[in-house]
Design a protein around this motif. Sequence first.
Motif, PDB file in Angstrom:
ATOM      1  N   VAL A   1      -0.883   2.272  -5.436  1.00  0.00           N
ATOM      2  CA  VAL A   1      -0.424   3.499  -4.777  1.00  0.00           C
ATOM      3  C   VAL A   1      -1.571   4.485  -4.690  1.00  0.00           C
ATOM      4  O   VAL A   1      -2.290   4.702  -5.671  1.00  0.00           O
ATOM      5  N   ARG A   2      -1.766   5.070  -3.513  1.00  0.00           N
ATOM      6  CA  ARG A   2      -2.748   6.136  -3.339  1.00  0.00           C
ATOM      7  C   ARG A   2      -2.037   7.488  -3.293  1.00  0.00           C
ATOM      8  O   ARG A   2      -0.922   7.591  -2.761  1.00  0.00           O
ATOM      9  N   ALA A   3      -2.678   8.524  -3.818  1.00  0.00           N
ATOM     10  CA  ALA A   3      -2.111   9.878  -3.796  1.00  0.00           C
ATOM     11  C   ALA A   3      -3.141  10.854  -3.255  1.00  0.00           C
ATOM     12  O   ALA A   3      -4.292  10.875  -3.711  1.00  0.00           O
ATOM     13  N   ASN A   4      -2.752  11.648  -2.279  1.00  0.00           N
ATOM     14  CA  ASN A   4      -3.614  12.661  -1.679  1.00  0.00           C
ATOM     15  C   ASN A   4      -2.800  13.925  -1.405  1.00  0.00           C
ATOM     16  O   ASN A   4      -1.564  13.917  -1.515  1.00  0.00           O
ATOM     17  N   ALA A   5      -3.493  14.973  -1.038  1.00  0.00           N
ATOM     18  CA  ALA A   5      -2.823  16.236  -0.706  1.00  0.00           C
ATOM     19  C   ALA A   5      -3.444  16.833   0.538  1.00  0.00           C
ATOM     20  O   ALA A   5      -4.619  16.609   0.835  1.00  0.00           O
ATOM     21  N   VAL A   6      -2.652  17.593   1.269  1.00  0.00           N
ATOM     22  CA  VAL A   6      -3.163  18.387   2.385  1.00  0.00           C
ATOM     23  C   VAL A   6      -2.905  19.856   2.068  1.00  0.00           C
ATOM     24  O   VAL A   6      -1.877  20.214   1.482  1.00  0.00           O
ATOM     25  N   LEU A   7      -3.870  20.685   2.453  1.00  0.00           N
ATOM     26  CA  LEU A   7      -3.841  22.109   2.120  1.00  0.00           C
ATOM     27  C   LEU A   7      -3.781  22.917   3.416  1.00  0.00           C
ATOM     28  O   LEU A   7      -4.818  23.281   3.970  1.00  0.00           O
ATOM     29  N   PRO A   8      -2.590  23.164   3.931  1.00  0.00           N
ATOM     30  CA  PRO A   8      -2.502  23.848   5.223  1.00  0.00           C
ATOM     31  C   PRO A   8      -2.862  25.317   5.152  1.00  0.00           C
ATOM     32  O   PRO A   8      -2.519  26.021   4.199  1.00  0.00           O
ATOM     33  N   GLY A   9      -3.571  25.768   6.204  1.00  0.00           N
ATOM     34  CA  GLY A   9      -3.705  27.179   6.471  1.00  0.00           C
ATOM     35  C   GLY A   9      -2.555  27.593   7.377  1.00  0.00           C
ATOM     36  O   GLY A   9      -1.486  26.989   7.361  1.00  0.00           O
TER      37      GLY A   9
ATOM     38  N   SER B   1      -1.352   5.698   5.977  1.00  0.00           N
ATOM     39  CA  SER B   1      -1.590   4.433   6.668  1.00  0.00           C
ATOM     40  C   SER B   1      -2.741   3.640   6.052  1.00  0.00           C
ATOM     41  O   SER B   1      -3.593   4.193   5.342  1.00  0.00           O
ATOM     42  N   PRO B   2      -2.800   2.341   6.348  1.00  0.00           N
ATOM     43  CA  PRO B   2      -3.924   1.522   5.886  1.00  0.00           C
ATOM     44  C   PRO B   2      -5.265   1.971   6.448  1.00  0.00           C
ATOM     45  O   PRO B   2      -6.316   1.608   5.902  1.00  0.00           O
ATOM     46  N   LYS B   3      -5.256   2.745   7.520  1.00  0.00           N
ATOM     47  CA  LYS B   3      -6.512   3.238   8.100  1.00  0.00           C
ATOM     48  C   LYS B   3      -7.240   4.177   7.142  1.00  0.00           C
ATOM     49  O   LYS B   3      -8.437   4.417   7.298  1.00  0.00           O
ATOM     50  N   SER B   4      -6.520   4.711   6.153  1.00  0.00           N
ATOM     51  CA  SER B   4      -7.155   5.606   5.176  1.00  0.00           C
ATOM     52  C   SER B   4      -7.203   4.954   3.796  1.00  0.00           C
ATOM     53  O   SER B   4      -7.169   5.637   2.778  1.00  0.00           O
ATOM     54  N   SER B   5      -7.293   3.636   3.777  1.00  0.00           N
ATOM     55  CA  SER B   5      -7.121   2.889   2.530  1.00  0.00           C
ATOM     56  C   SER B   5      -8.146   3.219   1.442  1.00  0.00           C
ATOM     57  O   SER B   5      -7.912   2.923   0.268  1.00  0.00           O
ATOM     58  N   TYR B   6      -9.277   3.831   1.801  1.00  0.00           N
ATOM     59  CA  TYR B   6     -10.276   4.193   0.791  1.00  0.00           C
ATOM     60  C   TYR B   6     -10.262   5.691   0.501  1.00  0.00           C
ATOM     61  O   TYR B   6     -11.154   6.214  -0.152  1.00  0.00           O
ATOM     62  N   VAL B   7      -9.232   6.370   0.968  1.00  0.00           N
ATOM     63  CA  VAL B   7      -9.067   7.797   0.696  1.00  0.00           C
ATOM     64  C   VAL B   7      -8.010   7.942  -0.395  1.00  0.00           C
ATOM     65  O   VAL B   7      -6.834   7.620  -0.190  1.00  0.00           O
ATOM     66  N   ASN B   8      -8.430   8.402  -1.550  1.00  0.00           N
ATOM     67  CA  ASN B   8      -7.522   8.498  -2.693  1.00  0.00           C
ATOM     68  C   ASN B   8      -7.966   9.651  -3.589  1.00  0.00           C
ATOM     69  O   ASN B   8      -9.154   9.814  -3.860  1.00  0.00           O
ATOM     70  N   GLY B   9      -7.003  10.471  -4.007  1.00  0.00           N
ATOM     71  CA  GLY B   9      -7.312  11.578  -4.916  1.00  0.00           C
ATOM     72  C   GLY B   9      -7.966  12.767  -4.254  1.00  0.00           C
ATOM     73  O   GLY B   9      -8.591  13.585  -4.926  1.00  0.00           O
ATOM     74  N   THR B  10      -7.799  12.896  -2.936  1.00  0.00           N
ATOM     75  CA  THR B  10      -8.430  14.003  -2.226  1.00  0.00           C
ATOM     76  C   THR B  10      -7.428  15.115  -1.931  1.00  0.00           C
ATOM     77  O   THR B  10      -6.215  14.898  -1.923  1.00  0.00           O
ATOM     78  N   ALA B  11      -7.942  16.291  -1.656  1.00  0.00           N
ATOM     79  CA  ALA B  11      -7.140  17.432  -1.216  1.00  0.00           C
ATOM     80  C   ALA B  11      -7.840  17.997   0.020  1.00  0.00           C
ATOM     81  O   ALA B  11      -8.933  18.568  -0.085  1.00  0.00           O
TER      82      ALA B  11
ATOM     83  N   GLY C   1       0.815  -1.208   0.000  1.00  0.00           N
ATOM     84  CA  GLY C   1       0.000   0.000   0.000  1.00  0.00           C
ATOM     85  C   GLY C   1       0.847   1.256   0.000  1.00  0.00           C
ATOM     86  O   GLY C   1       0.953   1.955   1.005  1.00  0.00           O
ATOM     87  N   GLY C   2       1.473   1.529  -1.146  1.00  0.00           N
ATOM     88  CA  GLY C   2       2.283   2.734  -1.252  1.00  0.00           C
ATOM     89  C   GLY C   2       1.421   3.980  -1.212  1.00  0.00           C
ATOM     90  O   GLY C   2       0.269   3.975  -1.668  1.00  0.00           O
TER      91      GLY C   2
END
Length: 263
Positions: free
Chosen positions: A179-187, A241-251, A136-137
């Motif tokens: 492989v899953r890819a996500n982004a975080v958008l910090p304030g 982590s695997p705890k977010s295994s269904y989170v993909n392509g989010t920002a 789970g990359g």
Amino acid sequence: MDLQIDGNAALVTASSSGLGKASAKALAREGANVVVNGRDEAQLADAADEIRAVASGEVVEQPGDLTEKEDIEQLVERTVEEFGTVDHLVTSAGGPPSGPFLETTDEDWYEAFDLLVMSVVRLVRAAEPHLREGDGGTIVNVTSRSVKEAIDQLVLSNSVRMSVIGLEKTLSKELAPEVRANAVLPGSHETSRIEELIEQSMDRGEYDSYEEGLDDWADGNPSERIGDPMELGEVVAFLSSPKSSYVNGTAIPIDGGSGASNL
């Protein structure tokens, strides 16, 4: 919560300070083996020691400039050399210079693109074979809330960082399901950069105290404060982590609710 990343290998760029360091610290605290990176070797060594103090995995520092292709390749190579693979890639980079559009030069635009976009392109290109190998990359891009709302005087960040989001969304499809890819958008978070800006304002007489400066930065935020960098780091660790295994392509905005965008 056990994030189940104990013994995994993570590479976190621009992690000698700020949000990159918080991300590396959160991953290391969960048991991941982490390679940290920065240009200033003394600052990087101090950051690595700070992370080791809370880590249950190994922490290795690898200096390098994210605008240099060879340095990026060495970052990935060092991670594989130390830990056998790359399970998690976290891309972070310093922000480009502030200023209005008419004061930017062609060179400013090319430098911002090289730092913010090409660094991610090169990192993913080098890490992709290793990310696919495991169970789970993950890729997490640390960008900015400026991709949702243009921020005054930050035309380079407002414009160029959006390319990272387009890339992240594309990768979430092209590299799936391995492989899953996500982004975080910090304030706003209380990083050394914010501390420096507040102290400079105090020197100019704009604030009577550091606390007054913090209150000003938090003005209008429903949470009535700015963020602790570790609050963002913990989201990065969760997304890795695997705890977010269904989170993909989010920002995901991490801004205390300060953003005005509906989406």
